[in-house]
Design a protein around this motif. Sequence first.
Motif, PDB file in Angstrom:
ATOM      1  N   GLU A  12       0.807  -1.226   0.000  1.00 26.08           N
ATOM      2  CA  GLU A  12       0.000   0.000   0.000  1.00 26.08           C
ATOM      3  C   GLU A  12       0.838   1.273   0.000  1.00 26.08           C
ATOM      4  O   GLU A  12       0.537   2.219  -0.711  1.00 26.08           O
ATOM      5  N   ARG A  13       1.886   1.307   0.804  1.00 26.95           N
ATOM      6  CA  ARG A  13       2.702   2.528   0.906  1.00 26.95           C
ATOM      7  C   ARG A  13       3.723   2.653  -0.212  1.00 26.95           C
ATOM      8  O   ARG A  13       3.971   3.744  -0.714  1.00 26.95           O
ATOM      9  N   LEU A  14       4.344   1.525  -0.580  1.00 28.51           N
ATOM     10  CA  LEU A  14       5.436   1.579  -1.550  1.00 28.51           C
ATOM     11  C   LEU A  14       5.058   1.093  -2.946  1.00 28.51           C
ATOM     12  O   LEU A  14       5.854   1.185  -3.864  1.00 28.51           O
ATOM     13  N   GLY A  15       3.855   0.549  -3.109  1.00 32.56           N
ATOM     14  CA  GLY A  15       3.375   0.145  -4.426  1.00 32.56           C
ATOM     15  C   GLY A  15       3.902  -1.191  -4.935  1.00 32.56           C
ATOM     16  O   GLY A  15       3.843  -1.464  -6.133  1.00 32.56           O
ATOM     17  N   PHE A  16       4.430  -2.032  -4.034  1.00 29.67           N
ATOM     18  CA  PHE A  16       4.900  -3.350  -4.457  1.00 29.67           C
ATOM     19  C   PHE A  16       3.703  -4.199  -4.875  1.00 29.67           C
ATOM     20  O   PHE A  16       2.615  -4.086  -4.328  1.00 29.67           O
ATOM     21  N   THR A  17       3.894  -5.090  -5.841  1.00 28.42           N
ATOM     22  CA  THR A  17       2.860  -6.015  -6.280  1.00 28.42           C
ATOM     23  C   THR A  17       2.896  -7.258  -5.402  1.00 28.42           C
ATOM     24  O   THR A  17       3.960  -7.811  -5.154  1.00 28.42           O
ATOM     25  N   VAL A  18       1.723  -7.704  -4.941  1.00 27.54           N
ATOM     26  CA  VAL A  18       1.635  -8.939  -4.166  1.00 27.54           C
ATOM     27  C   VAL A  18       1.521 -10.084  -5.172  1.00 27.54           C
ATOM     28  O   VAL A  18       0.503 -10.247  -5.834  1.00 27.54           O
ATOM     29  N   ASP A  19       2.596 -10.865  -5.318  1.00 28.86           N
ATOM     30  CA  ASP A  19       2.638 -11.962  -6.280  1.00 28.86           C
ATOM     31  C   ASP A  19       2.098 -13.263  -5.704  1.00 28.86           C
ATOM     32  O   ASP A  19       1.576 -14.103  -6.437  1.00 28.86           O
ATOM     33  N   HIS A  20       2.262 -13.440  -4.411  1.00 29.34           N
ATOM     34  CA  HIS A  20       1.898 -14.716  -3.786  1.00 29.34           C
ATOM     35  C   HIS A  20       1.603 -14.475  -2.312  1.00 29.34           C
ATOM     36  O   HIS A  20       2.306 -13.719  -1.658  1.00 29.34           O
ATOM     37  N   ASP A  21       0.563 -15.116  -1.809  1.00 29.94           N
ATOM     38  CA  ASP A  21       0.226 -15.019  -0.394  1.00 29.94           C
ATOM     39  C   ASP A  21      -0.475 -16.314   0.016  1.00 29.94           C
ATOM     40  O   ASP A  21      -1.603 -16.561  -0.391  1.00 29.94           O
ATOM     41  N   SER A  22       0.226 -17.169   0.759  1.00 30.03           N
ATOM     42  CA  SER A  22      -0.393 -18.411   1.204  1.00 30.03           C
ATOM     43  C   SER A  22       0.089 -18.789   2.599  1.00 30.03           C
ATOM     44  O   SER A  22       1.201 -18.475   3.001  1.00 30.03           O
ATOM     45  N   ARG A  23      -0.765 -19.481   3.303  1.00 29.71           N
ATOM     46  CA  ARG A  23      -0.453 -19.951   4.647  1.00 29.71           C
ATOM     47  C   ARG A  23      -0.055 -21.420   4.538  1.00 29.71           C
ATOM     48  O   ARG A  23      -0.814 -22.241   4.044  1.00 29.71           O
ATOM     49  N   VAL A  24       1.158 -21.736   4.994  1.00 34.60           N
ATOM     50  CA  VAL A  24       1.671 -23.106   4.952  1.00 34.60           C
ATOM     51  C   VAL A  24       1.096 -23.913   6.108  1.00 34.60           C
ATOM     52  O   VAL A  24       0.680 -25.054   5.933  1.00 34.60           O
ATOM     53  N   ASN A  25       1.072 -23.305   7.292  1.00 28.62           N
ATOM     54  CA  ASN A  25       0.473 -23.915   8.477  1.00 28.62           C
ATOM     55  C   ASN A  25       0.131 -22.787   9.450  1.00 28.62           C
ATOM     56  O   ASN A  25       0.203 -21.619   9.079  1.00 28.62           O
ATOM     57  N   GLU A  26      -0.209 -23.111  10.676  1.00 25.83           N
ATOM     58  CA  GLU A  26      -0.608 -22.090  11.655  1.00 25.83           C
ATOM     59  C   GLU A  26       0.490 -21.058  11.934  1.00 25.83           C
ATOM     60  O   GLU A  26       0.211 -19.905  12.211  1.00 25.83           O
ATOM     61  N   GLU A  27       1.741 -21.483  11.884  1.00 26.58           N
ATOM     62  CA  GLU A  27       2.855 -20.579  12.212  1.00 26.58           C
ATOM     63  C   GLU A  27       3.567 -19.984  10.996  1.00 26.58           C
ATOM     64  O   GLU A  27       4.356 -19.064  11.140  1.00 26.58           O
ATOM     65  N   THR A  28       3.305 -20.517   9.807  1.00 25.36           N
ATOM     66  CA  THR A  28       4.083 -20.112   8.638  1.00 25.36           C
ATOM     67  C   THR A  28       3.198 -19.582   7.522  1.00 25.36           C
ATOM     68  O   THR A  28       2.264 -20.247   7.088  1.00 25.36           O
ATOM     69  N   ARG A  29       3.538 -18.391   7.056  1.00 23.71           N
ATOM     70  CA  ARG A  29       2.834 -17.761   5.933  1.00 23.71           C
ATOM     71  C   ARG A  29       3.882 -17.237   4.967  1.00 23.71           C
ATOM     72  O   ARG A  29       4.884 -16.661   5.375  1.00 23.71           O
ATOM     73  N   VAL A  30       3.663 -17.455   3.681  1.00 20.68           N
ATOM     74  CA  VAL A  30       4.613 -17.009   2.661  1.00 20.68           C
ATOM     75  C   VAL A  30       3.947 -15.934   1.815  1.00 20.68           C
ATOM     76  O   VAL A  30       2.879 -16.153   1.237  1.00 20.68           O
ATOM     77  N   VAL A  31       4.581 -14.758   1.758  1.00 22.51           N
ATOM     78  CA  VAL A  31       4.097 -13.651   0.939  1.00 22.51           C
ATOM     79  C   VAL A  31       5.257 -13.212   0.060  1.00 22.51           C
ATOM     80  O   VAL A  31       6.363 -13.000   0.543  1.00 22.51           O
TER      81      VAL A  31
END
Length: 54
Positions: free
Chosen positions: A24-43
């Motif tokens: 939102e602030r810097l204008g980066f594109t979100v290419d991927h956003d997924s939750r691997v498990n309860e403790e791990t999320r990959v963005v």
Amino acid sequence: MGWKIEVVPIPVADVEKAKGSYSERLGFTVDHDSRVNEETRVVRLTPPGSGCSM
């Protein structure tokens, strides 16, 4: 042989806050956003015009 950096991993304490700041602030594109498990999320985000994402 031509080497290049394509992805730079950056661990953060608050994924949602980091994602919002970069997208939102810097204008980066979100290419991927997924939750691997309860403790791990990959963005994966990419800066405008860049061949390297983080």
